[in-house]
Write an enzyme that holds these catalytic residues in place. Structure first.
Site, short mmCIF file in Angstrom:
data_model
loop_
_atom_site.label_atom_id
_atom_site.label_comp_id
_atom_site.label_asym_id
_atom_site.label_seq_id
_atom_site.Cartn_x
_atom_site.Cartn_y
_atom_site.Cartn_z
CG HIS A 78 -1.71 1.21 1.46
ND1 HIS A 78 -3.01 1.34 1.04
CD2 HIS A 78 -1.38 2.38 2.05
CE1 HIS A 78 -3.44 2.55 1.38
NE2 HIS A 78 -2.47 3.20 1.99
CD GLU A 79 2.07 3.37 3.70
OE1 GLU A 79 2.25 4.44 3.10
OE2 GLU A 79 1.11 3.18 4.46
CG HIS A 107 0.32 6.09 -0.57
ND1 HIS A 107 -0.79 6.68 -1.11
CD2 HIS A 107 -0.08 5.60 0.62
CE1 HIS A 107 -1.81 6.55 -0.28
NE2 HIS A 107 -1.40 5.88 0.79
CD GLU A 148 -4.59 6.40 2.40
OE1 GLU A 148 -4.33 5.20 2.55
OE2 GLU A 148 -3.72 7.29 2.42
#
Lengths: 194, 408
Positions: B143-144, B147, B231
């Site tokens: 997930h990071e 980003h 997100e």
């Protein structure tokens, strides 16, 4: 009148040229990406070759009764290393053998609590898990790149340009060994092969 | 590689433009109100913004990391975390390995920062490392990395600088306004209004005051809106990179439950901790996640995914939220992507966790019926004492050691 027609023709040619150049550059970019992705797999596979002798050395003392499993791992490693300069297809078969031999070893390890308390072994196990995952993910990335590249080569209109400039389809890195396809099942009664 | 979910989409650009306009308006009114010249105010706003930009560009990531108490680690410090980050770096096709940081904090959290994909950092708390298994950690890191890969960190940096400039300018403007108002210093206002048009001037002043109060709130709302959207997109990327949406979903469930988990509350000595609404171990986590969409929605979407591609996430999102999220350009590549099964290590961990949770729950039930429990001083065996038991000492049935009891 003739001037306008000439102008239109020139404009069409210029636009076509731009499209051809853009497509060609796109193909080159994608081919380089597959090469780069392949290099990534290679790095991780080499890392695995380096780890295995260490692992076997650490495990050997604890696992007197698992000679067969350990030998299978060592043999598979040597075999895989011997075809290290071959193409993706041939390599994938050998690496698949190695993966499944390693998976069997790690299952057997569960029977040796002393070994699982060994710090050295735990560090090695983490390294091995990490490397296995990195192999998996670099394979994933490589195969996705190849799929895109091959699609581009086959699809109209980029197939014309690819055909003229001699782009060839890349080979997938697919694991052939059937036991590799499924996640290793934990069963403690399975006798080690070979 | 895959069509990235780029930050320069129309909607993100529009939001940034709106925030820029807010900054402009704030500057304009400051100029009108204090400096007798709107242009001077706008220039002042631009100077503040420009300086913050410079600082952020050169120091932004280090400031954020230093503020959160993160320390940089090498592969030897935490091989597992480092390996997982590298795995996800490979899976996403990121070119440079991001720096890895650890924050000493029992809360469960993680973030990514940096000014470009080539200069990025990922930070996770020790609480997260303790509580998550490998598949879940992989989901969070993916997930990071999502980003980073989707250029969110740059977009958020840009948005947060704008927000910061607006907040600072509006804050000082209202302070000075109230201060000068209280000390009766209204001569400046009189001076600027000159002679005529009293009503118009008052309207302008009122609008200015309202703007000063509302601008920071509006900017914040926009900032949150951008953040929330990113997100979801990062979740979609995480599913694609790991090929295992359930990993991130399960990690998010742990984040959501970290305030009610028996394990956390057990550390408090109060026996009736569950009914105490004020003690929540993970409350801070929820506060930090205020910029995020509801965890329940994110979990629901991830759990409902049929495969691991962007198209699968889109389909699932439409089912849960009845709107669209992923730009069409990213959906163009329609090759189906299957999700992988859980790793054997995580499966084994799952069983251990369930046993522990069951034990915690049964302890709680005993305690509710007024049983006391002590650990044997010699062998550590858990001994349960019925409420009627009031002997001064107890012989451990396991090792024979005599435990002295405090009188209840």
């Amino acid at each position: 009148m003739a001037g306008i027609i000439l102008g239109v023709i020139v404009a069409i040619i210029v636009i076509l040229l731009i499209i051809i150049i853009a497509t060609y550059n796109g193909l080159v970019g994608m081919r380089n990406q597959t090469k780069n992705a392949w290099a990534q797999i290679d790095v991780q596979l080499k890392r695995r070759y380096d780890l295995i002798p260490n692992l076997v050395e650490t495990v050997k003392g604890y696992m007197q009764h698992e000679r067969g499993t350990l030998e299978a791992v060592t043999n598979a490693r040597n075999l895989a290393q011997s075809v290290a300069s071959a193409g993706p297809g041939e390599r994938a078969a050998a690496e698949g053998q190695l993966s499944s031999a390693l998976a069997r070893l790690l299952v057997v390890v569960e029977n040796y609590p002393n070994l699982k308390a060994n710090q050295n072994f735990l560090a090695l196990q983490e390294e091995l898990t990490g490397t296995e995952n990195k192999i998996g993910f670099s394979r994933q990335f490589y195969n996705d790149s190849v799929l895109r590249f091959n699609n581009k080569i086959e699809m109209f209109p980029s197939n014309i340009i690819a055909g003229m400039t001699g782009f060839k389809q890349s080979e997938f890195f697919e694991v052939k060994a059937p036991e590799e396809r499924e996640a290793p099942k934990v069963s403690f009664s399975a006798p080690p092969k070979s | 590689m895959w069509e990235q979910i780029k930050s320069n989409q129309i909607r993100s650009v529009m939001l940034i433009v709106t925030m820029g306009t807010l900054l402009f308006l704030v500057g304009y009114f400051i100029g009108l109100y204090f400096l007798d010249s709107p242009t001077a105010g706008v220039i002042l706003a631009l100077i503040v913004w420009g300086m913050m930009n410079l600082v952020a560009l050169f120091q932004g990531d280090s400031i954020i990391l230093a503020m959160s108490g993160a320390r940089k680690i090498s592969p030897q410090d935490h091989p597992r975390l480092y390996n997982v980050v590298e795995e996800m770096k490979i899976a996403s096709g990121l070119e440079k390995m991001p720096d890895v940081y650890i924050i000493d904090d029992p809360a469960l959290n993680a973030f990514a920062t940096g000014r470009s994909p080539d200069r990025a950092a990922v930070a996770v708390t020790t609480g997260l490392l303790d509580k998550l298994n490998r598949d879940e950690l992989q989901g969070v890191i993916a997930h990071e990395i999502g980003h980073i890969k989707n250029q969110d960190i740059r977009l958020m940096l840009l948005a947060s600088i704008l927000l910061g400039a607006i907040v600072i300018l509006a804050y000082y403007a209202t302070r000075i306004m109230f201060y000068s108002g209280m000390s009766g210093g209204s001569n400046r206002r009189k001076g600027s209004s000159g002679g005529g048009g009293g009503a118009a001037v008052i309207i302008v002043i009122v609008v200015g005051i309202i703007l000063m109060i509302l601008a920071p709130i509006m900017a914040q709302l926009i900032y949150f809106a951008i953040s929330r959207k990113r997100e979801y997109l990062a979740d979609a990327s995480a599913a694609l990179y790991t090929r295992y949406p359930a990993g991130l979903a399960s990690a998010l469930e742990k984040l959501a439950n970290s305030n009610t988990q028996v394990k956390n509350a057990n550390k408090a000595t109060a026996p009736m901790y569950i009914s105490n609404p004020f003690y929540k171990g993970g409350m801070a986590v929820n506060d930090l996640f205020a910029t995020h969409p509801p965890l329940a929605d994110r979990i629901g979407i991830l759990r409902a995914m049929g495969g691991a591609s962007y198209a699968d996430y889109e389909k699932s999102y439409e089912k849960v939220k009845a709107s669209r999220i992923i730009p069409a350009s990213a959906l163009a590549e329609a090759a189906p992507i299957e999700a992988r099964p859980a790793s054997p290590e995580s499966q084994a961990g799952e069983i251990r966790e369930r046993v522990e949770r069951t034990r915690e729950t049964s302890d709680l039930m005993w305690r509710l019926s007024n049983y006391r429990s002590i650990n044997c001083g010699n062998c550590g065996t858990r001994l349960r004492l019925p409420p009627s038991f009031n002997e001064p000492s107890l012989r451990c049935p396991h090792c024979g050691y005599v435990n002295q009891l405090e009188t209840a």
